[in-house]
Design a protein around this motif. Structure first.
Motif, PDB file in Angstrom:
ATOM      1  N   GLU A  69       1.078  -1.317  -0.114  1.00 37.38           N
ATOM      2  CA  GLU A  69      -0.521   0.152  -0.090  1.00 37.38           C
ATOM      3  C   GLU A  69       0.714   1.578   0.318  1.00 37.38           C
ATOM      4  O   GLU A  69       0.487   2.161  -0.548  1.00 37.38           O
ATOM      5  CB  GLU A  69      -0.886   0.281   1.264  1.00 37.38           C
ATOM      6  N   GLN A  70       2.025   1.018   0.610  1.00 38.87           N
ATOM      7  CA  GLN A  70       2.927   2.362   0.515  1.00 38.87           C
ATOM      8  C   GLN A  70       3.851   2.389  -0.826  1.00 38.87           C
ATOM      9  O   GLN A  70       3.900   3.418  -1.658  1.00 38.87           O
ATOM     10  CB  GLN A  70       4.562   2.353   1.467  1.00 38.87           C
ATOM     11  N   GLY A  71       3.490   1.307  -1.497  1.00 38.26           N
ATOM     12  CA  GLY A  71       4.833   0.904  -2.604  1.00 38.26           C
ATOM     13  C   GLY A  71       3.317   1.248  -4.089  1.00 38.26           C
ATOM     14  O   GLY A  71       3.400   2.201  -5.155  1.00 38.26           O
ATOM     15  N   ARG A  72       2.055   1.431  -3.313  1.00 36.24           N
ATOM     16  CA  ARG A  72       1.858   1.507  -4.654  1.00 36.24           C
ATOM     17  C   ARG A  72       1.085   2.899  -5.253  1.00 36.24           C
ATOM     18  O   ARG A  72       1.070   2.681  -6.481  1.00 36.24           O
ATOM     19  CB  ARG A  72      -0.210   1.020  -4.047  1.00 36.24           C
ATOM     20  N   PRO A  73       1.031   4.215  -5.050  1.00 33.44           N
ATOM     21  CA  PRO A  73       0.536   5.084  -5.391  1.00 33.44           C
ATOM     22  C   PRO A  73       1.996   5.325  -6.223  1.00 33.44           C
ATOM     23  O   PRO A  73       1.839   6.175  -7.651  1.00 33.44           O
ATOM     24  CB  PRO A  73       0.859   5.973  -4.253  1.00 33.44           C
ATOM     25  N   VAL A  74       3.010   4.989  -5.739  1.00 31.75           N
ATOM     26  CA  VAL A  74       4.798   5.415  -6.744  1.00 31.75           C
ATOM     27  C   VAL A  74       4.451   4.251  -7.802  1.00 31.75           C
ATOM     28  O   VAL A  74       4.207   5.056  -9.032  1.00 31.75           O
ATOM     29  CB  VAL A  74       5.719   4.766  -6.340  1.00 31.75           C
ATOM     30  N   ASP A  91       5.368   9.247   4.136  1.00 32.72           N
ATOM     31  CA  ASP A  91       4.697   7.894   4.496  1.00 32.72           C
ATOM     32  C   ASP A  91       4.124   8.025   2.975  1.00 32.72           C
ATOM     33  O   ASP A  91       2.837   9.252   2.926  1.00 32.72           O
ATOM     34  CB  ASP A  91       3.820   7.870   5.221  1.00 32.72           C
ATOM     35  N   THR A  92       3.894   7.226   2.049  1.00 30.02           N
ATOM     36  CA  THR A  92       3.439   7.479   0.384  1.00 30.02           C
ATOM     37  C   THR A  92       2.339   6.716   0.965  1.00 30.02           C
ATOM     38  O   THR A  92       0.789   7.095   0.556  1.00 30.02           O
ATOM     39  CB  THR A  92       4.245   6.622  -0.352  1.00 30.02           C
ATOM     40  N   ARG A  93       1.964   6.435   2.234  1.00 31.21           N
ATOM     41  CA  ARG A  93      -0.155   5.977   2.670  1.00 31.21           C
ATOM     42  C   ARG A  93      -0.638   7.073   2.668  1.00 31.21           C
ATOM     43  O   ARG A  93      -2.161   6.133   2.412  1.00 31.21           O
ATOM     44  CB  ARG A  93       0.421   5.016   4.150  1.00 31.21           C
ATOM     45  N   PHE A  94      -0.160   7.859   3.097  1.00 33.62           N
ATOM     46  CA  PHE A  94      -0.801   9.503   3.358  1.00 33.62           C
ATOM     47  C   PHE A  94      -1.697   9.644   1.889  1.00 33.62           C
ATOM     48  O   PHE A  94      -2.885  10.002   1.443  1.00 33.62           O
ATOM     49  CB  PHE A  94      -0.548  10.602   3.728  1.00 33.62           C
ATOM     50  N   ASP A  95      -0.923   9.314   0.710  1.00 36.28           N
ATOM     51  CA  ASP A  95      -1.719   9.274  -0.465  1.00 36.28           C
ATOM     52  C   ASP A  95      -2.477   8.634  -0.839  1.00 36.28           C
ATOM     53  O   ASP A  95      -3.579   8.764  -1.613  1.00 36.28           O
ATOM     54  CB  ASP A  95      -0.423   9.539  -1.541  1.00 36.28           C
ATOM     55  N   THR A 120       5.007  10.769  -2.576  1.00 36.77           N
ATOM     56  CA  THR A 120       4.781  10.292  -4.010  1.00 36.77           C
ATOM     57  C   THR A 120       5.846  10.855  -4.584  1.00 36.77           C
ATOM     58  O   THR A 120       6.131  10.921  -5.931  1.00 36.77           O
ATOM     59  CB  THR A 120       3.307   9.665  -3.929  1.00 36.77           C
ATOM     60  N   GLU A 121       4.426  11.984  -4.991  1.00 36.77           N
ATOM     61  CA  GLU A 121       5.215  13.005  -5.549  1.00 36.77           C
ATOM     62  C   GLU A 121       6.732  13.755  -5.615  1.00 36.77           C
ATOM     63  O   GLU A 121       7.321  13.533  -6.618  1.00 36.77           O
ATOM     64  CB  GLU A 121       4.303  14.057  -5.815  1.00 36.77           C
ATOM     65  N   LYS A 122       7.032  13.624  -4.886  1.00 31.10           N
ATOM     66  CA  LYS A 122       9.379  13.898  -4.121  1.00 31.10           C
ATOM     67  C   LYS A 122       9.524  12.810  -4.914  1.00 31.10           C
ATOM     68  O   LYS A 122      10.529  12.514  -5.260  1.00 31.10           O
ATOM     69  CB  LYS A 122       9.073  13.735  -2.692  1.00 31.10           C
ATOM     70  N   ILE A 123       8.779  10.787  -4.705  1.00 30.51           N
ATOM     71  CA  ILE A 123       9.471  10.290  -5.309  1.00 30.51           C
ATOM     72  C   ILE A 123       9.729  10.256  -6.876  1.00 30.51           C
ATOM     73  O   ILE A 123      10.395   9.585  -7.301  1.00 30.51           O
ATOM     74  CB  ILE A 123       8.869   9.215  -5.024  1.00 30.51           C
ATOM     75  N   ILE A 124       8.802  10.536  -7.282  1.00 35.86           N
ATOM     76  CA  ILE A 124       7.977  10.305  -8.904  1.00 35.86           C
ATOM     77  C   ILE A 124       9.500  11.456  -9.427  1.00 35.86           C
ATOM     78  O   ILE A 124       9.930  11.179 -10.371  1.00 35.86           O
ATOM     79  CB  ILE A 124       7.263  11.026  -8.956  1.00 35.86           C
ATOM     80  N   GLN A 125       9.594  12.639  -8.696  1.00 39.03           N
ATOM     81  CA  GLN A 125      10.102  13.723  -9.423  1.00 39.03           C
ATOM     82  C   GLN A 125      11.837  13.263  -9.205  1.00 39.03           C
ATOM     83  O   GLN A 125      12.149  13.474 -10.316  1.00 39.03           O
ATOM     84  CB  GLN A 125      10.586  15.097  -8.197  1.00 39.03           C
ATOM     85  N   TYR A 126      12.278  12.236  -8.390  1.00 33.34           N
ATOM     86  CA  TYR A 126      13.996  12.026  -8.524  1.00 33.34           C
ATOM     87  C   TYR A 126      13.845  10.758  -9.879  1.00 33.34           C
ATOM     88  O   TYR A 126      14.544  10.382 -10.137  1.00 33.34           O
ATOM     89  CB  TYR A 126      13.694  11.151  -7.117  1.00 33.34           C
ATOM     90  N   CYS A 127      12.816   9.738  -9.565  1.00 34.99           N
ATOM     91  CA  CYS A 127      12.539   8.771 -10.919  1.00 34.99           C
ATOM     92  C   CYS A 127      12.642   9.372 -11.920  1.00 34.99           C
ATOM     93  O   CYS A 127      13.130   8.403 -12.913  1.00 34.99           O
ATOM     94  CB  CYS A 127      11.175   7.803 -10.054  1.00 34.99           C
ATOM     95  N   ARG A 128      12.042  10.612 -12.102  1.00 33.89           N
ATOM     96  CA  ARG A 128      11.643  11.041 -12.901  1.00 33.89           C
ATOM     97  C   ARG A 128      13.377  11.428 -14.337  1.00 33.89           C
ATOM     98  O   ARG A 128      13.516  10.966 -15.104  1.00 33.89           O
ATOM     99  CB  ARG A 128      11.059  12.956 -13.173  1.00 33.89           C
TER     100      ARG A 128
END
Length: 411
Positions: free
Chosen positions: A63-68, A203-207, A399-407
């Motif tokens: 559930e924490q990885g899911r939004p990513v 925590d990505t669970r919030f998203d 989630t957005e902070k992590i995605i910014q890094y992944c981009r």
């Protein structure tokens, strides 16, 4: 230390094999890993698309990885997602998850398995969730210069990474390229051992929970049952939770919606036998006059996140046993939250909400009653509601902070 690590894993593996004879979960754990490397190699044989590997221990970490995962798939439709689980409780529930292209159990962390999996999948990025720190996998990824990041990770001073004799475990962390941690304590602990490639993302669970709540629809039976009466929604109820709640239920001053952790006929009958007020199961409530009933027992799965909207109060189970269940779903609706006082301290949100006055840990019925009566003061009740609601909105955005890094890695 590598020899000791490998030996410990060997005996753990042996233990699962013995346990699989009599334990269904252990049996699924062992059977799911039969010829697993061959299956992974075959699955990726003709793949030419870029791959992101997301690994979760179990369902909670999923559930924490899911939004990513879902945001990555939205932004990069041709990207392939490899999703692995350590535990059957994650794999068996999510083995048909539509946003992952390949879903497998994680093969045991041996040097051979790690080399073969990484070579076969050839991930562009690997994302391990929360507590997943594996020696051989992290080493194999680093040797191929594959970025490995940890998300929603949380660290505590008593962990081996931070002991004087924890050099081997610190070396595992040094194979990671970046850490997106949940809190300031975790950030400071990493920096104390010379790891600066980290930031507080939350925590990505919030998203995830916030999105589920926003998308959720009405539950007409629950709405009809509640009417205009004050209601407490009990989520993930275990026997120990029921024992604390039963005297309050039998006072007949509130309505209760009870969602058991396990939907078994035995436990449903236990609930019905323990309460003296009139109750009805959800499956039998469709054509009834629900004003007559004080307890609605949920005998299905999948609607808990939407049920909390029908309560002025929430009680979340699990903390009297192995560990507190998800309180963020209730917090999204801005209600005061109660839970047991034993196993909640590893959940940052529980500690935060207690400190802010939005959640209350209880030892027994008397303690529950005392803290519940505090909320009869309108100002105290409204403060608790505002605390839980604002706590969720303040913590959105991991989630957005992590995605910014992944981009940057997926260009």
């Amino acid at each position: 230390m590598v020899l000791l690590y490998n030996t410990a894993l060997f005996f753990l593996r042996l233990g699962f094999r013995f346990a699989s004879i009599v334990h269904s979960k252990a049996n699924a754990f062992v059977k799911g890993r039969k010829a697993i490397i061959d299956k992974i190699q075959l699955a990726f044989k003709n793949n030419t698309a870029p791959v992101v590997w997301v690994h979760c221990a179990s369902l909670g970490e999923f559930e924490q990885g899911r939004p990513v995962i879902e945001l990555l798939k939205k932004e990069y439709p041709t990207l392939k997602i490899l999703l692995t689980f350590f535990s059957p409780s994650g794999f068996e529930v999510r083995k048909n998850y539509k946003y992952a292209d390949y879903i497998f159990y994680l093969p045991w962390d041996t040097a051979s398995n790690a080399e073969k999996l990484v070579a076969a999948a050839n991930p562009t990025v690997a994302i391990f969730v929360k507590y997943e720190f594996w020696y051989h996998y992290s080493k194999a990824l680093k040797s191929r210069n594959t970025p490995l990041i940890s998300i929603s990770s949380i660290f505590r001073p008593e962990q081996l990474f931070f002991k004087s004799y924890g050099g081997f475990y610190r070396d595992i962390l040094k194979n990671y390229d970046y850490f997106f941690v949940q809190n300031d304590v975790s950030l400071k602990l990493l920096k104390s051992i010379g790891i600066d490639r980290c930031t507080i993302a939350g925590d990505t669970r919030f998203d995830r929970v916030y999105a589920v709540v926003q998308e959720g629809g009405d539950i007409l039976i629950a709405e009809k049952f509640k009417g205009n009466q004050k209601t407490m929604v009990v989520g993930s109820c275990w026997l120990e939770d029921l024992e604390v709640l039963t005297p309050m239920i039998n006072e007949d001053k509130l309505k209760f919606i009870i969602a058991p952790h396990e939907i078994s006929e035995t436990f449903l009958q236990t609930i019905e036998g323990a309460i003296q007020v009139k109750s009805i199961r959800y499956s039998k409530a469709g054509d009834k006059n629900l004003d007559e009933y004080q307890v609605l027992i949920i005998d299905n799965v999948g609607m808990l996140s939407r049920l909390y909207k029908y309560g002025e109060f929430a009680f979340v189970g699990g903390a009297f046993g192995k560990g507190l269940h998800n309180i963020l779903e209730a917090a999204c609706y801005g209600v005061p939250i109660f839970f047991g006082n034993k196993n909640y301290e590893k959940f940052q949100e529980a500690i935060d909400l207690i400190n802010r006055g939005g959640a209350f840990e209880v030892a027994d019925y008397v303690d529950l009653k005392d803290k519940f009566e505090m909320l009869n003061v309108p100002s105290t009740f409204l403060l608790a509601c505002d605390v839980t609601r604002s706590y969720v909105t303040e913590n959105l955005g991991a989630t957005e902070k992590i995605i910014q890094y992944c981009r940057k890695l997926l260009k």
